[in-house]
Enzyme design. Sequence first.
Site, PDB file in Angstrom:
ATOM      1  N   ASP A   1      76.321  -1.256  57.688  1.00 14.95           N
ATOM      2  CA  ASP A   1      76.691   0.160  57.777  1.00 14.95           C
ATOM      3  C   ASP A   1      75.486   1.094  57.670  1.00 14.95           C
ATOM      4  O   ASP A   1      75.582   2.262  58.017  1.00 14.95           O
ATOM      5  CB  ASP A   1      77.790   0.542  56.769  1.00 14.95           C
ATOM      6  CG  ASP A   1      77.438   0.220  55.336  1.00 14.95           C
ATOM      7  OD1 ASP A   1      76.340  -0.330  55.092  1.00 14.95           O
ATOM      8  OD2 ASP A   1      78.272   0.515  54.448  1.00 14.95           O
ATOM      9  N   ARG A   2      74.347   0.579  57.213  1.00 16.04           N
ATOM     10  CA  ARG A   2      73.161   1.442  57.117  1.00 16.04           C
ATOM     11  C   ARG A   2      72.260   1.247  58.332  1.00 16.04           C
ATOM     12  O   ARG A   2      72.343   0.224  59.011  1.00 16.04           O
ATOM     13  CB  ARG A   2      72.347   1.107  55.871  1.00 16.04           C
ATOM     14  CG  ARG A   2      73.090   1.349  54.588  1.00 16.04           C
ATOM     15  CD  ARG A   2      72.178   1.134  53.405  1.00 16.04           C
ATOM     16  NE  ARG A   2      72.902   1.439  52.180  1.00 16.04           N
ATOM     17  CZ  ARG A   2      72.350   1.754  51.038  1.00 16.04           C
ATOM     18  NH1 ARG A   2      71.028   1.794  50.926  1.00 16.04           N
ATOM     19  NH2 ARG A   2      73.078   2.021  49.978  1.00 16.04           N
TER      20      ARG A   2
ATOM     21  N   SER B   1      76.878  -5.015  50.108  1.00 13.80           N
ATOM     22  CA  SER B   1      76.050  -4.178  50.960  1.00 13.80           C
ATOM     23  C   SER B   1      74.566  -4.518  50.890  1.00 13.80           C
ATOM     24  O   SER B   1      74.169  -5.621  51.195  1.00 13.80           O
ATOM     25  CB  SER B   1      76.303  -2.715  50.616  1.00 13.80           C
ATOM     26  OG  SER B   1      75.721  -1.892  51.576  1.00 13.80           O
ATOM     27  N   HIS B   2      73.753  -3.559  50.433  1.00 11.99           N
ATOM     28  CA  HIS B   2      72.305  -3.750  50.443  1.00 11.99           C
ATOM     29  C   HIS B   2      71.813  -4.559  49.245  1.00 11.99           C
ATOM     30  O   HIS B   2      70.631  -4.850  49.139  1.00 11.99           O
ATOM     31  CB  HIS B   2      71.608  -2.388  50.442  1.00 11.99           C
ATOM     32  CG  HIS B   2      71.989  -1.558  49.263  1.00 11.99           C
ATOM     33  ND1 HIS B   2      73.212  -0.947  49.164  1.00 11.99           N
ATOM     34  CD2 HIS B   2      71.335  -1.277  48.117  1.00 11.99           C
ATOM     35  CE1 HIS B   2      73.281  -0.307  48.006  1.00 11.99           C
ATOM     36  NE2 HIS B   2      72.156  -0.492  47.357  1.00 11.99           N
TER      37      HIS B   2
ATOM     38  N   LYS C   1      80.143   4.470  57.548  1.00 12.50           N
ATOM     39  CA  LYS C   1      78.870   4.658  58.213  1.00 12.50           C
ATOM     40  C   LYS C   1      78.625   3.435  59.100  1.00 12.50           C
ATOM     41  O   LYS C   1      79.205   2.381  58.863  1.00 12.50           O
ATOM     42  CB  LYS C   1      77.752   4.884  57.214  1.00 12.50           C
ATOM     43  CG  LYS C   1      77.613   3.860  56.100  1.00 12.50           C
ATOM     44  CD  LYS C   1      76.562   4.349  55.106  1.00 12.50           C
ATOM     45  CE  LYS C   1      76.266   3.311  54.025  1.00 12.50           C
ATOM     46  NZ  LYS C   1      77.165   3.444  52.874  1.00 12.50           N
TER      47      LYS C   1
ATOM     48  N   ASP D   1      71.641  -2.993  57.177  1.00 13.97           N
ATOM     49  CA  ASP D   1      71.709  -3.624  55.847  1.00 13.97           C
ATOM     50  C   ASP D   1      72.673  -4.805  55.813  1.00 13.97           C
ATOM     51  O   ASP D   1      73.191  -5.237  56.848  1.00 13.97           O
ATOM     52  CB  ASP D   1      72.078  -2.585  54.781  1.00 13.97           C
ATOM     53  CG  ASP D   1      73.527  -2.141  54.894  1.00 13.97           C
ATOM     54  OD1 ASP D   1      74.063  -2.167  56.016  1.00 13.97           O
ATOM     55  OD2 ASP D   1      74.131  -1.777  53.866  1.00 13.97           O
TER      56      ASP D   1
ATOM     57  N   ASP E   1      75.784  -5.340  55.083  1.00 15.25           N
ATOM     58  CA  ASP E   1      77.111  -5.262  55.704  1.00 15.25           C
ATOM     59  C   ASP E   1      77.121  -4.415  56.973  1.00 15.25           C
ATOM     60  O   ASP E   1      78.181  -4.087  57.489  1.00 15.25           O
ATOM     61  CB  ASP E   1      78.139  -4.737  54.702  1.00 15.25           C
ATOM     62  CG  ASP E   1      77.805  -3.359  54.173  1.00 15.25           C
ATOM     63  OD1 ASP E   1      76.612  -2.999  54.138  1.00 15.25           O
ATOM     64  OD2 ASP E   1      78.737  -2.625  53.799  1.00 15.25           O
TER      65      ASP E   1
END
Length: 543
Positions: free
Chosen positions: A281-282, A113-114, A376, A277, A279
């Site tokens: 999702d943010r 992710s992030h 998300k 981000d 991946d």
Amino acid sequence: MSIQDIAIKPFAGQKPGTSGLRKKVREFQQPGYLEAFVQAIFDSQPALQGGSLVLGGDGRFFNREAAGIILRMAAANGVARCIIGSGALLSTPAASAVIRAHKAQGGIILSASHNPGGPDGDFGVKFNSSNGGPAAEGVTEAIYQATQKISHYRILDWPLPDLDRVGETSLGSMRVSVIDPVHDHAQVLQNLFDFDAMHALLKGGFRIAFDGMHAITGPYARRLLVELLGAPESSLLNCTPLPDFGGGHPDPNPAHAEELTALLNGRDAPDFGAASDGDGDRNMILGRNLAVSPSDSLAILAANAHLVPGYKNGLAGIARSMPTSRAADAVAAKLGLPCYETPTGWKFFGNLLDAGRITLCGEESYGTGSDHVREKDGLWAVLFWLNILAVRKQSVTEIVQQHWRQFGRHYYSRHDYEAVQSDIAADCMANLTKALPDLPGQKIGTLAITAADEFSYTDPVDGSISRNQGLRIICGDQARIIARLSGTGTEGATVRLYFEAYEPDPAGQQDDPQQRLAPLIDFAESLLGLRRQSGRSGPDVIT
Ligand code: VG1
Ligand code: CO
């Protein structure tokens, strides 16, 4: 063609955190390490045998290699069909959409992710269930238990098919469907939003800037914003995915998305800015000289949902993670909707979404989403905002200011102390835990503490209980302080402190959040002793 059974010993610490197993790339590259965790998924999820598995990742360093290993393991473990994004790519929300669209039994998402990528960065593996959402705690616990008694992994010794060409192929007796990573997700989004209205908005001179942070969302943003909505190519910043994210930290917040933030704060700024981000999702939403607090964003989307085709019939309910500000609660109260407070992590929204109890949900960590998928969804939030802006024909700032006037403002900030020595972090949290029972009745300046506890959550759908989900100091509706340890870091401990203060009076709504929250920030330090013990003068990241 042969299936190999390779003996291995269990690795310590293969316990999924807030969102999957995240470790340094080098840890994942140890012989058998990735394989052990993936075999534990197959061992604990029998439905995958004879079923379909979705596979893809955010394109970070080690993504392609890991995907190849997992594909050969899936074939050896009896998966009937693997649906993989071309280039082994899928954003997290897209993976969720693909699992749902193809009624797969589950999915494996390769992402940290992030967290930064590259050979010295982080890697991650996440299992999503057949609803498209991150595995619930019971499932991640079963996977962890399986890692602890693993003795072999199974892998097919056979060359991989071409993963870059969309089409049907096979690996051993497993069917391999290489798909366009964008298609299913774009389809879901096209059914929710008024693309004509947004197209007209952009045609009318409304200027946007989207920062892909050199992560997965580049191709998604190009399809949705440029090809479908007609935004000029120049609206896309850093939209070529790179395995090391260009050396950056793909976390969409004003601290890490500096370039975009500067653009929106500069002269001749675009009307709207957004970033997502690693991946995808943010999301971060920016107006001119304004970063919308993610907690406010959730509340604003909820308050305006009726303007958007996919939500015009109203919402079933709203949920937010516990540290997320109570701005969404104020909207839910006004709309007469149930509002749920869950522990941090998207997996806790899954049951509420599946049961139809909520339509929208979000977290303070730049995550918002709805029942359209079970993750998300960064670009979903961008389109939701654009749809609202197209209907209301106001600026981002006007919408935010009007929201505060109507519902009150929840001043909010999160302070992260990253890579703190684990024993110091534990000690500080223990200090606060010890202090909790004596806090109710005490005051923070003029604010009276009404409750102080350790948050534990009983899932209203299946009754499962999750304890130890963060420490809270609550001053009625007026303010809150929350402290918790991150479950996504890969170095030492990351302590997150969250501060919230409510201001109903429009005359008091234009302060600087850090100043406004200062008494809460000082009070937290007096109990935790985090700065003192870690020898730091302040947090590493303020959002
Ligand atoms: C963080 C966020 C949390 C989010 C999680 C995964 O977890 O605080 O809200 O769900 O990251 O997001 P933690 O345990 O470090 O606080 V992502 O975009 O990294 O999958
Ligand atoms: Co993410």
